[in-house]
Each structure stands twice: as C-alpha cells, then as structure tokens.
Scaffold this motif. Structure first.
Motif, PDB file in Angstrom:
ATOM      1  N   ILE A 603       0.972  -1.368  -0.016  1.00  0.00           N
ATOM      2  CA  ILE A 603       0.093  -0.165  -0.019  1.00  0.00           C
ATOM      3  C   ILE A 603       1.032   1.144  -0.068  1.00  0.00           C
ATOM      4  O   ILE A 603       1.747   1.470   1.095  1.00  0.00           O
ATOM      5  CB  ILE A 603      -1.021  -0.163   1.146  1.00  0.00           C
ATOM      6  N   THR A 604       0.874   1.905  -0.927  1.00  0.00           N
ATOM      7  CA  THR A 604       1.456   3.387  -0.981  1.00  0.00           C
ATOM      8  C   THR A 604       0.426   4.515  -0.546  1.00  0.00           C
ATOM      9  O   THR A 604      -0.703   4.538  -1.120  1.00  0.00           O
ATOM     10  CB  THR A 604       1.955   3.550  -2.472  1.00  0.00           C
ATOM     11  N   VAL A 605       0.990   5.626   0.192  1.00  0.00           N
ATOM     12  CA  VAL A 605       0.201   6.501   0.801  1.00  0.00           C
ATOM     13  C   VAL A 605       0.937   7.800   0.430  1.00  0.00           C
ATOM     14  O   VAL A 605       2.037   7.782   0.756  1.00  0.00           O
ATOM     15  CB  VAL A 605      -0.087   6.278   2.244  1.00  0.00           C
ATOM     16  N   TYR A 606       0.423   8.583   0.000  1.00  0.00           N
ATOM     17  CA  TYR A 606       1.005  10.102  -0.150  1.00  0.00           C
ATOM     18  C   TYR A 606       0.573  10.865   0.826  1.00  0.00           C
ATOM     19  O   TYR A 606      -0.573  11.111   1.095  1.00  0.00           O
ATOM     20  CB  TYR A 606       0.697  10.485  -1.612  1.00  0.00           C
ATOM     21  N   CYS A 607       1.464  11.607   1.405  1.00  0.00           N
ATOM     22  CA  CYS A 607       1.087  12.639   2.628  1.00  0.00           C
ATOM     23  C   CYS A 607       2.241  13.325   2.678  1.00  0.00           C
ATOM     24  O   CYS A 607       3.142  13.170   2.521  1.00  0.00           O
ATOM     25  CB  CYS A 607       0.773  11.656   3.879  1.00  0.00           C
ATOM     26  N   ASN A 608       1.733  14.738   3.074  1.00  0.00           N
ATOM     27  CA  ASN A 608       2.600  15.774   3.660  1.00  0.00           C
ATOM     28  C   ASN A 608       2.950  16.040   5.132  1.00  0.00           C
ATOM     29  O   ASN A 608       3.128  17.201   5.688  1.00  0.00           O
ATOM     30  CB  ASN A 608       2.338  16.991   2.793  1.00  0.00           C
ATOM     31  N   CYS A 609       2.769  14.894   5.955  1.00  0.00           N
ATOM     32  CA  CYS A 609       2.783  14.917   7.254  1.00  0.00           C
ATOM     33  C   CYS A 609       3.756  13.922   7.819  1.00  0.00           C
ATOM     34  O   CYS A 609       4.471  13.378   6.915  1.00  0.00           O
ATOM     35  CB  CYS A 609       1.527  14.830   7.837  1.00  0.00           C
ATOM     36  N   GLU A 610       3.934  13.980   8.980  1.00  0.00           N
ATOM     37  CA  GLU A 610       5.247  13.287   9.667  1.00  0.00           C
ATOM     38  C   GLU A 610       4.855  11.823   9.657  1.00  0.00           C
ATOM     39  O   GLU A 610       5.966  11.018   9.446  1.00  0.00           O
ATOM     40  CB  GLU A 610       5.375  13.842  11.111  1.00  0.00           C
ATOM     41  N   ARG A 611       3.753  11.258  10.137  1.00  0.00           N
ATOM     42  CA  ARG A 611       3.492   9.735  10.181  1.00  0.00           C
ATOM     43  C   ARG A 611       2.087   9.413   9.870  1.00  0.00           C
ATOM     44  O   ARG A 611       1.207  10.354   9.523  1.00  0.00           O
ATOM     45  CB  ARG A 611       3.704   9.358  11.734  1.00  0.00           C
ATOM     46  N   ILE A 612       2.094   8.097   9.334  1.00  0.00           N
ATOM     47  CA  ILE A 612       0.605   7.674   8.968  1.00  0.00           C
ATOM     48  C   ILE A 612       0.337   6.329   9.690  1.00  0.00           C
ATOM     49  O   ILE A 612       1.251   5.588   9.938  1.00  0.00           O
ATOM     50  CB  ILE A 612       0.993   7.208   7.499  1.00  0.00           C
ATOM     51  N   ARG A 613      -0.952   6.367  10.277  1.00  0.00           N
ATOM     52  CA  ARG A 613      -1.413   5.473  10.711  1.00  0.00           C
ATOM     53  C   ARG A 613      -2.450   4.675   9.686  1.00  0.00           C
ATOM     54  O   ARG A 613      -3.287   5.438   9.258  1.00  0.00           O
ATOM     55  CB  ARG A 613      -2.127   5.650  12.218  1.00  0.00           C
ATOM     56  N   LEU A 614      -2.429   3.542   9.538  1.00  0.00           N
ATOM     57  CA  LEU A 614      -3.125   2.870   8.439  1.00  0.00           C
ATOM     58  C   LEU A 614      -4.050   1.694   9.309  1.00  0.00           C
ATOM     59  O   LEU A 614      -3.597   0.787   9.942  1.00  0.00           O
ATOM     60  CB  LEU A 614      -2.507   1.949   7.403  1.00  0.00           C
ATOM     61  N   TYR A 615      -5.338   1.720   8.935  1.00  0.00           N
ATOM     62  CA  TYR A 615      -6.276   0.683   9.301  1.00  0.00           C
ATOM     63  C   TYR A 615      -6.984  -0.027   8.274  1.00  0.00           C
ATOM     64  O   TYR A 615      -7.177   0.425   7.192  1.00  0.00           O
ATOM     65  CB  TYR A 615      -7.371   1.557  10.184  1.00  0.00           C
ATOM     66  N   LEU A 616      -7.334  -1.199   8.600  1.00  0.00           N
ATOM     67  CA  LEU A 616      -8.195  -2.318   7.827  1.00  0.00           C
ATOM     68  C   LEU A 616      -9.416  -2.713   8.522  1.00  0.00           C
ATOM     69  O   LEU A 616      -9.195  -3.156   9.608  1.00  0.00           O
ATOM     70  CB  LEU A 616      -7.317  -3.432   7.162  1.00  0.00           C
ATOM     71  N   ASN A 617     -10.515  -2.067   8.329  1.00  0.00           N
ATOM     72  CA  ASN A 617     -11.857  -2.516   8.983  1.00  0.00           C
ATOM     73  C   ASN A 617     -11.750  -2.125  10.401  1.00  0.00           C
ATOM     74  O   ASN A 617     -12.091  -2.888  11.241  1.00  0.00           O
ATOM     75  CB  ASN A 617     -12.102  -3.911   8.690  1.00  0.00           C
TER      76      ASN A 617
END
Length: 951
Positions: A603-617
C-alpha cells in the motif's frame, strides 16, 4: 500611510473617463469555411450563427488526436457602435489571440494582416469609425489556421505533438484613451520600451528600489506639457511610495519615455509561498489635468540562476514544475478566463511551483492567476521541432520573442524566458540572435534566457536545459516524466497512463501506481542533483496531438481535469500550512489503491505529514514514517508492504505532533448503484457572459458511496436554465451521452448571457440519477454595444464539416472499434522462456503490459496466432512491436478454420511507427501474424489488438 481615497486619486481610476476597456466578446457572427465577399461592410451575414468569445473554430471530440481538428478558413463579423463619449479619443481594438493568420477589415477597408496565433495584436481604428452612438460599424476578421510553414511554430498539424485548433480563441477588447496617453507595449514596438516597464534593484527585506519606465504618446497636433505620477499601493489600498516627474514638453505627434525610481521600505517580497502583490497606479497629467490612468500589478522580488541552482530573495529553492498546454476538452484552446484560472489553481494545489507554458506564451488570464497564486513560469517562444532558415520565418520568430517579453515582462511569476524553438535543429546564428534579442528587450540582471545544452552557442545562455556547460550557469530539466518511445504503445515504463483500462495506454489502478512510482524515482533524483534548479513534468494535464491518433496521456490530470495517482504524489510535496489566496494547501493524505481482490498488497500512501496510521476495517495495521529511500523529497511516500487482503475499508490517518490532521479511506467497490455530480468550480463562479465555461464531474458509485473503478456506464445529461452543454446534439463530438472512464467523467457547461439557476440531470440505465444546481452570476463589465443581432432560424450546416465527417483519417477508425482478441488463447511457432504467446494476446490486465511475446530463436519465418473462439467480421488489427529502432517485416493472415489462410496485409514497421493494418473480412475465427524479416534481434511485440464485431 494614506489611502488612494484620502489622496483623492481613487476617483480618477473609478470614473474611467480617461481610459476605457470594453469587452468586445459578445454577438459575433461566425461562419466556418470561405465565402466570397464576407469582408464587405454590406455583406448579408444574417444566416451566420451568433457566437461569443473566446470561441473555438469548431467544437471537437474529447479525443481528437491524429489531425481531426478543423484546419482552414473561418470568418467573424461584429457590428458595433462607438459611444458619443469617445468622440475625440483614440480607439484601439486588441486581439489577445487569433489562429494563425488574421486579416482584419473595418467597414470594408482592410487594416492589417497578422501572423501568429499566440501573441496579441492591436489596431488603431480611430480614423475608421464615427463616435456618434448610432453608426453601424462592422469589424471583420478572416482567420486561417491551415498549415503555414513560415508562421511559428510552423510545423504542419499532422506532424505536431499538440493541436493548433483555431478561432478568436482569446478575448477581444476595445480600448479608448486620450490622444495624450500611456502606450501599449506591444503596439508601440520599441526595444525595451513602450507602455510601462517596471524593474527592481537593491531588493531586500529592508528596502527595494522600484524603477518605472513610462512611454507616453502625444497624438495631438499641438505640443503637450505633461508629467507622470506613480503611486505604489499595498493590498490595504495604502500608498507605500509615490514618485512624480517634472513637466516635460512632448511635440505634436511625438512620444517620450519617463524614467523614474522610488524606494519601498520594508517591502513584502513576492515568493511562491507568499505571492504578495502591490498595485502601481499611474496618473498622466496634461499640465495639471488628468488625461490618462493605468493600473499595473507588481511583485517585488529578486531571482538568480547559477551553478548552485535557483535563488529567490536570496534563498535557494528547488523547483517542482509541470508543462501546460492551454487545451481544454471539446473547446480546444478557447478556454474562458475562469477555466484558465481553475487550471492554475489545480496545478498550484497539486504541489507545482513552476509552470512551463509549453510551447508558446499563454493567456493573460492564466498568467494573472500565476502571479496571484505564486506559480512561477517559464515562457517559451512559439516553436516545436521546426526551423526555416529563411528571413521570413526567422524575423517572425524574433518578433515573437520581443512581443512575448513586452507583453509579460512586468509579471513576478516569470522567472525564465525560452527564446529558442523547442527540440529544433536551428542554426548557430539563430541561437545567438535569439539570446541577443532577449537581453536587448529586458536589460539587467533579472532576465534569464534558456536553451537546450546541446545547441551550438548554448554556453552563452544564462540557463541550459540539462547539465550546465560552464561555471555559474543555471540548469533545469524542461521536460521529464514522459518518453517518446511510449508513443507506439506500451513499453518498459508506465509514465504515460490512463485513469481507466480501456484506453490506448495502460491505466487503471496498477498503471497509475506504476507511473506514479516511476515519477517518484525521477523526482527524487532531480531534487537530489546538486546545482540543478529543478524540472518540469511532461505534462500537468493530458492533451491531444496532431501526429498520432492517441492522446498524450502523460498528465497528472486527464482531459476532464480528473486526477491520476501522480497528482497526489506532487500534491504531497506542498507544505501543509501555506496560506495563499484562492488555493488550499492543507495537510493531505491519499491511499493509492482501489482495495479490490486484484489490488497490490503493498500500500502506497502520499502525505505531507510526519507519520501515517493505517487501518483495515478498524484494525490498526501499523504506523509508518516516510520511505527513507526518497530522502531528497520534501515528503516521501509511505509504504505498507504485504497487507493481507480482506474486503472492506482501508483508512489512513495523517499525524502531526500526535494530532490527526487529515484522513483518507478507500473501500472495496461493489456494483454500480447511483450517480453523483460535482461542480468543478475551484471557487470561481460561472459568469453569464455567453462564453464562460464550467466543468461538472459525474461519478458512478456503489451503495456505500465508493466510486466504482471498473464502471464504464453510458451517462446522458439533461440541462435546464440559461446554459448549454458544449457539443450537445453533435454526434461527431460525442459529449452527450458520454461513457464514464473508471467510474468518472465530465460534462462541460457554457453559460448564456442570462444569469440564473441552471439544473443539470445525469441519468444512466440501471442507476439512480443525480442532479446539481449552478447559478450563473450577472456580469458588470461593460461591453461594446451594437445593432441587435437576430440568430438564424437554424444553425448553418458547414460543408467543410461534412467532408471531414465522412472522410476522417483512416488511422482514427480503430478508436470506435471493439477489440475482440481480449483474453483469447494464443499460440506461437516458438517462444523465449518467460515470453509466452498467451502473454501477448491483447489488452492484458494493466499490471502485465510490460510482458511481451518474443520468438525463441531467430529462424524465420515465425508466427503468432490468436483463436477468437467465434466468428467475427473484422476491420483490422494493430501490433505494438517491442523495439522502436528495429524494423519488423510481417504479414497479417486470417482464417475461418485454421487450415486455409488468406493474407490481408503486408508491412515493414518499427515500434515507433505503430501503423494500423486495415482490412475487411467476414466469418473469421483465427488471426495470424507471420514475421518474415527482422533487422536485428528477435521478433517480439507486446500486444496485438484485433478490431471487429461478432457475427
């Protein structure tokens, strides 16, 4: 600080007694084709249709590549009155753009022939009209956008990588001034002169010197003693500086240039992240009487290109750019000012800080938006792979360079001029002269001229495209993110891709993701290259072109301004907290995945922030920081590898300082259920001026509201209220109904001259319909009056269109055919390990376009055949060969029973040529490609498409 009101100056600008600018856009009579006598004042034009400018010479299909756009003569006639208030004044008509050769008559008298479609021209009509408010004058314009080798760009449309289109496709204005007036810089035609020329020196946060050059013309028959005063005003209408000249005597029919300088203390400097604009209010006095006023928006800034890169206001800055053609779907180059502004907003919101207006100067409306939005610009002279070593072509090109600088020189957004002809083999003399012309027109250290680094004399240029050739020379990549080898179809990259999977280039989720990943790699390398100022993506927006029958699908946005994945890659490079008027630069996050069973598990996520949390359901899958392998990017992608698939909702949370600042989610799509409509206004209202345009996007959604990425439903629109659907009722255009692509498409709406409520209804079989309301706003700008025009009983039927409709270029037939070889079984005489015959059947799913069939040895002949598993009426096939520099000799054979074969085509091609093999055969089940000779290597191709219909 005093305001203009407090100084008693604002009334001089508001009353418009001395200088007027009236729109000449409404109520033109138009005819496509040539009619003898159309230039005559008494010619009966009552059967001609009524159009409003900007106007395209012909509305074209969304995909009109391959030389389908209209080329030839067209006529425009406008009846008008000149108000009594303008008696004794100078009267000019300004054309912002007319393709490519324009002949102009007033009341039957020929005034001028203008060559070139990308720069303005102005005519003095003072002595040809009567200012009594009742005399019926007629201005006539004959346009010809046929191939013209000595009118830059000059290359024939059928060999060009973009489309010329045509018409009075930009605004036309009527200007009135006193006979003692500030001139128009282009009309004055003076080297580094004419009009107002404003430059800056000694620029810092403490102070800046503003240098103002003002050209005054005295067209009275007596001398005039005049003076000029300039007020520099901030965005609170406060005067921050003022300078006045002494009286100067200008003889009758003579001119004079005032040169003045004024200091602005603690200036707010123009920068892409804070594009502050001042306004220079100029007042011209005849003794002590105001006779002319003029407003010029300026941005105070200092730029420098050198061996370290690009500097603005003393700060080194990497430039993330894109190229932009001015084309819009259906209307070609005839964008309304609002569409130009929306394009600028989309590009700036998309993370771009510089635009190369490839390959010509663009509309003042677009450039105004760039000034306001902090979108820097590279402006090229008209040119593309074409040079005529004769005096006519060269002098017209040099004049284009002069005029593009005179027209746009006061804009803070322009940081680089490109006076050379794009990708062209021109002479050394042309190279040197183009540079001399540029610096003669813009003296000083704030003019930078660019040239390809492989050209003779390129070492003398301020900036080169490619690696620098000497110390302290600037460098930039003018085009990246595309490759000409892809023009023949799928290659080893997906830099060109479509939003969907049914177009010429691979697309859909996997195609867009692969394209975006490749662009990530290139962008990171550009940003990591020491001394390189930056680069411009080819392109920001998809375009049509003349020399191939498929669009250039290299944009981050498609023709309808719908984004592909790479748009979010670039958008993520913006800082999340910029405050620029008219755009939104907020924290953003985007998951580049449709989350279907066929989707990639990385999974590729584009973001201009520090961190990403990824959730599935609802379950937390992990927390990631940006991918460290892209360390040169302001904001690298976030990668979550090997996510185990299950249907449902994938959600990303963007985190800054432990606070959720943005979210994005995708959900496994279901079956199409309903439509939604979204007005793509970008905060810019639709104006009821007869020509303003606005795009409305329609989406196919499932019951959960998810856009269905494999939806290609046919959608029909109905519109009520004071507007029309562009191209509606014209089957050649195909704008209504239209087929969705990957669950979304657009419809273009044009306002009438009546303001009011517009209602658009979208319907599709089996889906719930959608409606949206748009209000077209009344306009206040003055228009040139004229005799009332009655539309004809019916719109003319143009003979030139009938010819084009019944005889389209043969290379376009395939667009309307169905590929009947999709996923059908294939065999071959031999195959290289890993390159099986079945892999190259046709239209293989997008993430396997890079696979190919290749023969297992070099013994000839070799064959490949497909079983259509049924009987078909066939019209042709198309082969996408692997190599662009290898020649493949082959023949196409067809059979009903795989025993007796009939040869229907014989060709010798390379992958670059991608020719169609056209034939008509019925009752066919098998198609075989027999390769009889290869100039080098092995017979090898990516895809074979077979077009026809089942019997």
């Amino acid at each position: 600080m005093n305001t203009l009101d407090e100084l008693g100056i604002s009334q001089e600008f508001e009353t418009k007694v001395h200088r007027n600018k009236l729109s000449f856009n409404q109520n033109w009579r138009f005819f496509r084709g040539d009619i003898q006598g159309s230039e005559e004042a008494k010619f009966d034009d009552s059967a001609w249709e009524i159009v409003h400018l900007p106007h395209t010479v012909r509305v074209e299909p969304a995909h009109c590549s391959g030389g389908l756009n209209y080329l030839g003569i067209s006529w425009y006639r406008r009846h008008f009155y000149v108000d009594k208030a303008y008696n004794g004044q100078k009267i000019f008509v300004e054309f912002e753009g007319a393709k490519h050769t324009a002949d102009v008559w007033i009341n039957g008298k020929h005034l001028s022939t203008h060559y070139g479609g990308y720069l303005p021209f102005t005519l003095d009509i003072t002595d040809h009209v009567t200012a009594d408010g009742e005399t019926d004058h007629v201005i006539v314009v004959k346009l010809d956008n046929s191939d013209m080798p000595d009118v830059p760009p000059g290359k024939p449309q059928g060999e060009l990588d973009f489309c010329y289109y045509g018409g009075l496709y930009r605004n036309v204005w009527l200007h009135t001034t006193d006979k003692l007036h500030i001139t128009d810089a282009v009309y004055a035609n003076q080297q580094a002169g004419g009009g107002l020329f404003i430059t800056y020196s000694d620029v810092s946060s403490l102070k800046a010197q503003v240098n103002i050059q003002t050209h005054i013309s005295n067209e009275y028959e007596i001398p005039k003693a005049c003076s000029v005063t300039h007020y520099i005003v901030n965005d609170n209408n406060e005067v921050v500086s003022k300078v006045s000249s002494s009286l100067h005597n200008i003889d009758q029919r003579k001119d004079h240039t005032f040169t003045q300088s004024v200091t602005v203390s603690e200036p707010k400097l123009w920068h892409p992240n804070h594009p502050y604009l001042y306004t220079v209010y100029t007042v011209l006095y005849d003794s002590d009487v105001v006779v002319d006023t003029y407003e010029t928006r300026i941005g105070i800034r200092h730029i420098r290109f050198d061996g370290e890169g690009f500097h603005i206001n003393g700060t080194l800055m990497k430039l993330i750019g894109a190229n932009r053609h001015q084309e819009y779907v259906y209307v070609g180059d005839a964008l309304s000012d609002s569409l130009h502004r929306r394009d600028a907003i989309k590009l700036r919101e998309g993370g771009f800080t510089i635009i190369r207006t490839g390959h010509y100067p663009q509309s003042p409306a677009f450039m105004d938006a760039c000034d306001e939005l902090g979108l820097m610009c590279i402006v090229p002279t008209p040119g593309w792979q074409w040079f005529r070593d004769n005096d006519t072509f060269k002098e017209r090109s040099y004049q284009d360079i002069r005029e593009m600088i005179r027209y746009h020189r006061n804009r803070p957004s322009i940081v680089l001029w490109e006076p050379i002809l794009n990708e062209t083999d021109y002479s050394e003399q042309y190279t040197r002269t183009a540079l001399e012309v540029t610096h003669a027109e813009y003296p000083g250290d704030q003019c930078y001229a660019a040239c390809d680094n492989y050209r003779i004399a390129a070492t003398h240029y301020d900036v080169v495209y490619g690696a620098a050739l000497r110390d302290h020379q600037g460098s930039f990549i003018r085009e990246w993110g595309d490759h000409y080898l892809e023009q023949a179809g799928p290659r080893h990259t997906h830099l060109r891709c479509s939003r969907g999977t049914r177009d010429f280039y691979p697309g859909g989720e996997s195609g867009m993701l692969q394209s975006s990943k490749e662009r990530t790699d290139i962008l990171n390398n550009i940003l990591a290259t020491k001394g390189l100022s930056g680069g411009a993506l080819w392109t920001g927006i998809d375009t049509n072109r003349g020399y191939y029958d498929n669009i250039a699908a290299c944009g981050a946005l498609d023709l309808y301004r719908l984004p592909k994945y790479s748009y979010y890659l670039f958008q993520s490079q913006s800082e999340p907290d910029l405050q620029i008027s008219g755009i939104r630069t907020t924290p953003m996050v985007f998951i580049a995945n449709d989350w279907t069973l066929a989707s990639t598990r990385d999974i590729t996520v584009y973001c201009n922030c520090e961190r990403i949390r990824l959730y599935l359901n609802g379950r937390l899958l992990g927390v990631k920081k940006p991918d460290a392998s892209y360390g040169s990017m302001p904001h690298a992608p976030f990668i979550f590898e090997g996510v185990e698939w299950e249907p449902g909702k994938l959600m990303a949370e963007a985190i800054v300082d432990d606070v959720i600042v943005a979210t994005h989610s995708v959900m496994t799509p279901g079956t199409p259920d309903y439509l939604t409509l979204s007005v793509d206004d970008c905060g810019v209202d639709l104006k009821a001026d007869g020509s303003d345009l606005i795009m409305v996007h329609v989406y196919v959604r499932d019951a959960n509201g998810t856009v269905v990425p494999d939806a290609y439903n046919k959608i029909e629109f109905q519109l009520t209220g004071p507007a029309e659907i562009v191209g509606d009722g014209d089957s050649r255009v195909g704008s209504n109904p239209v087929e969705a692509e990957a669950g979304a498409i657009g419809v273009l709406i044009r306002a009438t001259k009546e303001p009011g409520l517009i209602t658009l209804l979208a319907e599709s079989d089996g889906l719930k319909s959608a409606t949206v309301e748009i209000i077209s706003q009344p306009i206040s700008k003055p228009f040139v009056p004229g005799k009332s025009q009655v539309p004809p009983d019916r719109k003319p039927e143009y003979e030139v269109d009938q010819i084009a409709f019944f005889s389209p270029p043969s290379s376009r037939y395939w667009e309307h055919w169905t590929d009947v070889a999709i996923n059908k079984p294939a065999k071959a005489s031999s195959e290289l390990p890993g390159c099986s015959a079945s892999q190259a059947t046709s239209n293989i799913i997008a993430d396997r376009w890079s696979e190919r069939w290749s023969a297992g040895n070099n013994e000839l002949p070799q064959w490949w055949k497909v079983d259509l598993e049924g009987f078909y009426e066939l019209d042709g096939c198309k082969i996408y060969w692997e190599s662009d520099n290898t020649e493949y000799e082959y023949q196409v054979e067809v059979s009903s029973g795989d025993i007796h074969w009939k040869a229907v085509a014989f060709q010798r091609q390379t992958g670059q040529e991608m020719g169609m093999d056209e034939f008509h055969e019925a009752g066919i089940r098998y198609v075989r490609i027999v390769m009889t000779d290869v100039s080098k290597g092995l017979p090898s191709f990516y895809v074979v498409k077979v077009f026809g219909k089942e019997m």
